[in-house]
Design an enzyme around this catalytic site. Structure first.
Site, PDB file in Angstrom:
ATOM      1  N   ASP A 192      -2.653   6.338  -4.055  1.00 36.37           N
ATOM      2  CA  ASP A 192      -1.508   5.627  -3.493  1.00 36.37           C
ATOM      3  C   ASP A 192      -1.054   4.525  -4.456  1.00 36.37           C
ATOM      4  O   ASP A 192      -1.667   4.313  -5.505  1.00 36.37           O
ATOM      5  CB  ASP A 192      -1.840   5.075  -2.104  1.00 36.37           C
ATOM      6  CG  ASP A 192      -2.930   4.024  -2.104  1.00 36.37           C
ATOM      7  OD1 ASP A 192      -3.662   3.907  -3.108  1.00 36.37           O
ATOM      8  OD2 ASP A 192      -3.064   3.305  -1.086  1.00 36.37           O
TER       9      ASP A 192
ATOM     10  N   ASP B 174      -1.178   1.269  -4.796  1.00 35.43           N
ATOM     11  CA  ASP B 174      -2.092   0.237  -5.301  1.00 35.43           C
ATOM     12  C   ASP B 174      -3.459   0.810  -5.647  1.00 35.43           C
ATOM     13  O   ASP B 174      -4.403   0.070  -5.922  1.00 35.43           O
ATOM     14  CB  ASP B 174      -2.210  -0.933  -4.327  1.00 35.43           C
ATOM     15  CG  ASP B 174      -2.786  -0.552  -2.976  1.00 35.43           C
ATOM     16  OD1 ASP B 174      -2.604   0.597  -2.564  1.00 35.43           O
ATOM     17  OD2 ASP B 174      -3.403  -1.421  -2.318  1.00 35.43           O
TER      18      ASP B 174
ATOM     19  N   SER C 221       0.830  -1.195   0.000  1.00 33.85           N
ATOM     20  CA  SER C 221       0.000   0.000   0.000  1.00 33.85           C
ATOM     21  C   SER C 221       0.871   1.254   0.000  1.00 33.85           C
ATOM     22  O   SER C 221       1.696   1.431  -0.885  1.00 33.85           O
ATOM     23  CB  SER C 221      -0.954  -0.034   1.191  1.00 33.85           C
ATOM     24  OG  SER C 221      -1.902   1.005   1.119  1.00 33.85           O
TER      25      SER C 221
ATOM     26  N   ASP D  99      -6.036   2.235  -4.287  1.00 27.51           N
ATOM     27  CA  ASP D  99      -7.315   2.059  -3.612  1.00 27.51           C
ATOM     28  C   ASP D  99      -7.713   3.302  -2.812  1.00 27.51           C
ATOM     29  O   ASP D  99      -8.877   3.473  -2.477  1.00 27.51           O
ATOM     30  CB  ASP D  99      -7.323   0.809  -2.722  1.00 27.51           C
ATOM     31  CG  ASP D  99      -6.226   0.788  -1.669  1.00 27.51           C
ATOM     32  OD1 ASP D  99      -5.384   1.694  -1.647  1.00 27.51           O
ATOM     33  OD2 ASP D  99      -6.218  -0.179  -0.870  1.00 27.51           O
TER      34      ASP D  99
END
Length: 650
Positions: A285, A287, A133, A289
């Protein structure tokens, strides 16, 4: 080795793992990932049998690659050198394939929400996302997903942990090329992308497109999600040239922290957005999400918090659905307990339901979505949201998605622009009608085994003691989420997730709602404190004063409460410590005050280059962009920032 694996998983695992890349059983590397994949394979085969082998596992990975220097010698072979998500995914695929489980592996970097979608789209039994993340560059990890596309919840995550740590006696492997040849690994990409982009685009509620957007993926996978979806929908969209290259080093992000929750992450993109004449600046960010927003509000760029974005998205959806005749009492908003209480108020005022007391983690939002879907009420979902900049505006996935949030944000901003307004105007109108809701998150980051003990001691104190007040603030009620149904707890992971204390405080003249929530982080070595204050409805012209009044109350409460917490671990925390970058470890904050006079004395060194060299040496422990992390505290004492005080160029 199994003992080390148990240590890694048992400490902070809720159906996945995240942490530093390195050699050994308590680090992220090919061996620990393969051990985890073996346990996951056994878990799937025990539950689903041959169906698991037939339906298979989907795997995706983001941009992370291990580039840290100075840890291992460059002169000898190193199994973690340049270790990236692709290599970790291949290593895991070899294990699943050896256990007879089909693997669908993305051909290049993709986002977490697209993985969630792909599990449902391909009708797979599970999924793995290789990502850390928004953690620092040296980290990586793996998140495990169920057949619905959500992360595992208790007790299923505990069952998986027990399988990995207790029942993996040998790791089965089938070479990657051989697994592909046998058809046990299938490479996926463009077809899934098209289906996913179409599903996200379908959440659109408006045809208004008159908006100029500047977008930064913070070197991450949003380039494969947010960017193509907004372009497909016809928005004018400029990519940030400095942060659009996929890179696990996050080299052009301040502090190397690619987190849209942190306002400093916009530092590189903001001047470029201003130059481009943008109306809004979006970032995501690695990834993709989570999403962050800055708004060009009458020439001033303002940062929106995760709660403010959630308020705006909920308001937009309610208004658009009402205008279309689709807002009914069956409508549902789902959110976590630490997400702004204003969303609950908005739901009540509009005669819809808000499921708002969920534990922290979007997986609990996903579980409520599953319940709605099982009851034939999937379309009743209006939005799922959490305060940490996570939102889902459709039912095509079961994890938060920056792309679907971006669609609504862009539409809303475009409609407001046509009316001569901005998202900030809309937010202020909501605050005037409901009362200003001020949410503030801070933390104490405590590293190592001692830090874990200190975090536990703070939680034990709040759980076991009757506390009457913090400074001028009186405690009215304490809620311990360890209590209540179900009892006994479903698993150790259930106990961990419910390790939350809520302190409701008596209102002061400016508030109608006042509370502090305390919980340890589930992924990082820190304890988090969420402050929430709600004011009273007021005329728009009085809103600025009402907002400042609540900020003043929060600052007084924060200093009293945090001072109390620091006292529990024997720390006399300086008041200027609240001016330091909030995500610094406590030991680094205290170390800064130990060297502050040494920094000031550098002024006496005549040679500028020597002053710079000495300053860099003193602040090296702070990592990237060290001056920015401490400058406000220095200026509060010395009347000027470090660079100005020392006569150095910024």
């Amino acid at each position: 080795q199994v003992g080390g694996l148990r240590q890694l998983l048992g400490r902070r695992c809720l159906g996945g793992r995240r942490g530093p890349v390195g050699i050994g059983p308590n680090r992220i590397n090919a061996w620990t990932i393969q051990a985890s994949a073996q346990g996951h394979s056994q878990y799937l085969l025990k539950i689903y049998g041959p169906e698991a082998q037939r339906r298979g596992v989907v795997m995706a990975f983001d941009v992370r690659a291990y580039r840290q220097k100075g840890i291992y010698s460059d002169e000898i072979p190193n199994p973690v050198r340049d270790l990236d998500g692709w290599k970790l995914a291949r290593a895991a695929a070899e294990v699943y394939a050896a256990n007879g489980i089909k693997v669908y592996l993305f051909d290049s970097v993709r986002s977490t929400p697209e993985l969630s979608f792909a599990i449902r789209h391909l009708k797979a039994i599970a999924g793995d996302m290789f990502s850390a993340s928004h953690n620092l560059p040296p980290d990586n990890g793996k998140k495990v997903y169920d057949e619905c596309g959500g992360q595992l919840i208790p007790p299923h995550d505990q069952i998986l942990v027990d399988e990995v740590t207790g029942n993996v006696s040998a790791i089965q492997r089938l070479g990657f090329d051989e697994a592909c040849r046998r058809g046990r690994v299938a490479i996926v990409g463009a077809e899934v992308d098209r289906a996913y982009h179409a599903a996200v685009a379908a959440v659109a509620l408006s045809a208004e497109r008159g908006l100029k957007i500047f977008y930064s993926p913070l070197h991450g996978t949003g380039i494969t999600t947010v960017y193509p979806v907004l372009k497909q929908l016809g928005f004018e969209l400029d990519l940030c040239p400095a942060t659009s290259n996929p890179s696990g080093a996050f080299e052009r992000v301040t502090f190397n922290i690619p987190n849209p929750e942190v306002v400093e992450s916009f530092s590189t993109s903001l001047p470029l957005a201003q130059k481009a004449g943008a109306d809004i600046l979006l970032s995501t960010d690695p990834d993709a999400d989570r999403i962050g927003i800055m708004v060009n509000h009458r020439g001033q760029w303002l940062f929106l918090t995760g709660n403010e974005i959630g308020i705006l998205l909920a308001n937009y959806a309610i208004n658009k659905l009402r205008a279309a005749g689709r807002l009914t009492p069956r409508g549902v908003i789902v959110k976590t307990d630490v997400t702004t209480a204003l969303v609950d108020q908005m739901a009540r005022a509009n005669n819809i339901t808000c499921i708002g007391d969920l534990l922290v983690g979007f997986k609990y939002v996903a579980e409520e979505m599953n319940r709605l879907e099982s009851a034939g009420r999937g379309p009743d979902l209006i939005i799922g949201c959490e305060e940490s900049h996570g939102y889902l505006t459709g039912t095509y996935a079961r994890d938060k998605d920056a792309a679907s949030a971006a669609v609504w944000i862009a539409e809303y901003a475009a409609e407001l622009k046509r009316q001569g307004q901005t998202l900030v105007d809309a937010l202020e109108e909501i605050y005037a009608g409901y009362g200003y809701c001020h949410n503030h998150l801070t933390e104490i980051r405590l590293l190592g085994a001692k830090g874990m003990e200190q975090i536990a001691a703070i939680m034990e104190h709040f759980r076991g003691r009757t506390i009457e007040r913090f400074g001028d603030f009186t405690v009215a009620e304490k809620v311990d989420r360890w209590q209540g149904a179900p009892q006994p707890h479903l698993s150790e992971t259930d106990t961990s997730a419910r390790n939350v204390i809520i302190l409701r405080l008596r209102n002061v003249p400016a508030t109608t709602h006042l509370r502090v929530t305390v919980r340890p982080s589930g992924t990082e070595p820190k304890i988090k404190m969420y402050f929430e204050l709600v004011g009273k409805p007021c005329p728009r012209r009085e809103l600025a004063a009402a907002q400042q009044a609540l900020v003043d109350v929060r600052q007084r409460l924060e200093k009293s409460f945090m001072g109390y917490c620091y006292g529990l671990i024997g720390v006399d925390f300086p008041e200027r410590g609240f001016l330091l970058f909030w995500q610094l470890p406590l030991k680094d904050k205290l170390r800064y005050f130990d060297i502050e006079d040494d920094i000031a004395r550098l002024k006496d060194i005549p040679e500028g280059s020597t002053r710079t060299e000495k300053l860099n040496s003193l602040l090296q422990f702070l990592g990237a962009n060290p001056v920015q992390k401490v400058d406000r505290a220095f200026e509060a004492r010395f009347g000027a920032g470090i660079q100005d005080y020392l006569g150095l160029e910024a």
